[in-house]
Design a protein around this motif. Structure first.
Motif, short mmCIF file in Angstrom:
data_model
loop_
_atom_site.label_atom_id
_atom_site.label_comp_id
_atom_site.label_asym_id
_atom_site.label_seq_id
_atom_site.Cartn_x
_atom_site.Cartn_y
_atom_site.Cartn_z
N UNK A 1 8.39 -11.36 -3.93
CA UNK A 1 7.68 -10.31 -4.50
C UNK A 1 7.26 -9.33 -3.66
N UNK A 2 7.60 -8.07 -3.54
CA UNK A 2 6.84 -7.09 -2.57
C UNK A 2 5.41 -6.96 -3.19
N UNK A 3 4.70 -6.43 -2.35
CA UNK A 3 3.35 -5.79 -2.85
C UNK A 3 3.11 -4.82 -3.76
N UNK A 4 2.21 -4.65 -4.71
CA UNK A 4 2.24 -3.29 -5.67
C UNK A 4 1.10 -2.71 -5.00
N UNK A 5 1.40 -1.40 -5.01
CA UNK A 5 0.05 -0.29 -4.62
C UNK A 5 0.11 0.33 -5.95
N UNK A 6 -1.12 1.16 -6.01
CA UNK A 6 -1.41 1.99 -7.28
C UNK A 6 -1.59 3.26 -6.52
N UNK A 7 -1.20 4.40 -7.32
CA UNK A 7 -1.22 5.87 -7.16
C UNK A 7 -1.30 6.70 -8.31
N UNK A 8 -1.62 8.02 -8.02
CA UNK A 8 -1.95 8.78 -9.15
C UNK A 8 -0.58 9.06 -9.81
N UNK A 9 -0.80 9.20 -11.19
CA UNK A 9 0.26 9.28 -12.28
C UNK A 9 0.63 11.06 -12.01
N UNK A 10 -0.45 11.50 -11.96
CA UNK A 10 -0.23 13.13 -11.76
C UNK A 10 -1.30 13.38 -10.71
N UNK A 11 -0.82 13.38 -9.28
CA UNK A 11 -1.81 13.96 -8.40
C UNK A 11 -2.03 15.38 -8.28
N UNK A 12 -3.45 15.65 -8.29
CA UNK A 12 -3.86 16.91 -8.26
C UNK A 12 -3.53 17.80 -7.26
N UNK A 13 -3.00 17.38 -6.11
CA UNK A 13 -2.56 17.72 -4.84
C UNK A 13 -1.17 18.41 -4.92
N UNK A 14 -0.49 18.13 -6.34
CA UNK A 14 0.77 18.60 -6.51
C UNK A 14 1.87 18.18 -5.52
N UNK B 1 -4.95 0.92 -4.84
CA UNK B 1 -5.25 -0.69 -4.75
C UNK B 1 -3.79 -1.18 -4.28
N UNK B 2 -4.03 -2.59 -3.78
CA UNK B 2 -2.72 -3.31 -3.05
C UNK B 2 -2.93 -4.74 -3.81
N UNK B 3 -1.83 -5.34 -4.15
CA UNK B 3 -1.87 -6.52 -5.03
C UNK B 3 -0.72 -7.22 -4.11
N UNK B 4 -0.98 -8.43 -3.60
CA UNK B 4 0.12 -9.23 -2.99
C UNK B 4 -0.23 -10.71 -3.39
N UNK B 5 0.30 -11.31 -4.29
CA UNK B 5 0.18 -12.59 -4.82
C UNK B 5 -0.99 -12.40 -5.41
N UNK B 6 -1.91 -13.64 -4.93
CA UNK B 6 -3.31 -13.62 -5.35
C UNK B 6 -4.68 -12.69 -4.76
N UNK B 7 -3.74 -12.01 -3.64
CA UNK B 7 -4.66 -11.13 -2.83
C UNK B 7 -4.86 -9.68 -3.59
N UNK B 8 -5.91 -9.32 -3.80
CA UNK B 8 -6.09 -7.81 -4.46
C UNK B 8 -7.08 -7.05 -3.40
N UNK B 9 -6.82 -5.95 -2.86
CA UNK B 9 -7.58 -5.02 -2.10
C UNK B 9 -7.53 -3.76 -2.51
N UNK B 10 -9.12 -3.08 -2.34
CA UNK B 10 -8.94 -1.89 -2.38
C UNK B 10 -9.64 -1.18 -0.89
N UNK B 11 -9.93 0.11 -1.00
CA UNK B 11 -10.15 0.89 0.12
C UNK B 11 -8.93 1.00 1.13
#
Ligand code: GTB
Length: 216
Positions: A1-14, A61-71
């Motif tokens: 499984x590749x890592x999953x990151x999060x991003x804005x659904x609607x970024x204010x920077x357009x 955020x960044x999720x890879x298996x059991x690892x969750x990171x922010x910053x």
């Protein structure tokens, strides 16, 4: 499984790629690591499910298996440590590249954030006209210092590294400020970053999110 990151659904920077998921996308593209993206709304970021991943309810955020990171800095550092391509092999050069990552985040980014936030949110305030030149001068100080250090070099310290990636994503936020025109070395540095195929892929991916959202 590749890592999953999060991003804005609607970024204010357009779609300008100024949000901090961009540096994580770029790092993953540089090392050739596929990834999934989960888009989050401003409301969802403050819900318990997201706050469990990110204590401040932000992206990325960044999720890879059991690892969750922010910053974003910690995430890019993690990617750079686990894959070839973003940190030099030689121990001293590696430490210097890491120093540039810290410099980008703790010395260069704060005055840029202050300025760009004021430009976005304080334009109609009574103090704006008086405060703006001071905020601009604080950014000019860093740009001048950085420009002198960079000189005619392509990158901050030898080969392209995570230090450059971090610095350029910090500096890109000035794209609409007009200040970069005063520092041709910095502008050329940013153009070199923008021309990297990994940057282009990351940029197009975040732009596609904005384009799709504006069609719906
Ligand atoms: N120090 C953290 C990191 O580096 O990861 C900062 C994370 C952060 O500020 N995330 C922002 C966020 O989630 C998005 S990037 N904000 C929502 C909230 O706090 O509720 C900051 C950002 C937002 C918008 C623009 N823009 O419109 O140009 C640029 C940058």
């Amino acid at each position: 499984m590749p890592p999953t990151i999060t991003a804005f659904e609607t970024s204010p920077d357009r779609g300008k790629g100024h949000a901090r998921d961009m540096r994580v996308r770029w790092a993953l593209e540089e090392v050739g690591q596929p990834y999934d993206v989960r888009l989050v709304s401003f409301a969802a970021m403050k819900e318990p499910a997201h706050v469990a991943l990110h204590p401040f309810g932000q992206i990325p955020t960044y999720e890879d298996g059991d690892l969750v990171l922010f910053e974003s800095g910690a995430i890019v550092f993690h990617i750079a440590e686990r894959h070839d391509g973003l940190l030099p092999k030689h121990a001293d050069a590696r430490s210097r590249a890491i120093a540039w990552m810290f410099a980008a985040l703790s010395t260069v980014e704060p005055p840029i954030v202050e300025l760009t936030m004021a430009m976005l949110f304080e334009r109609d305030r009574s103090w704006y006209a008086e405060r703006l030149p001071m905020l601009q001068d604080r950014v000019r100080t860093r740009l001048g210092e950085l420009s002198r250090r960079l000189g005619k070099a392509d990158w901050l310290d030898g080969a392209f590294s995570a230090g450059d990636l971090m610095m350029m994503t910090v500096l890109r936020r000035l794209n609409t400020s007009g200040l970069l025109d005063e520092y041709p070395e910095i502008a050329a540095y940013l153009s070199r970053g923008d021309a990297r195929p990994a940057f282009r892929r990351a940029f197009e991916a975040q732009l596609a999110v904005f384009t799709a959202a504006s069609r719906s």
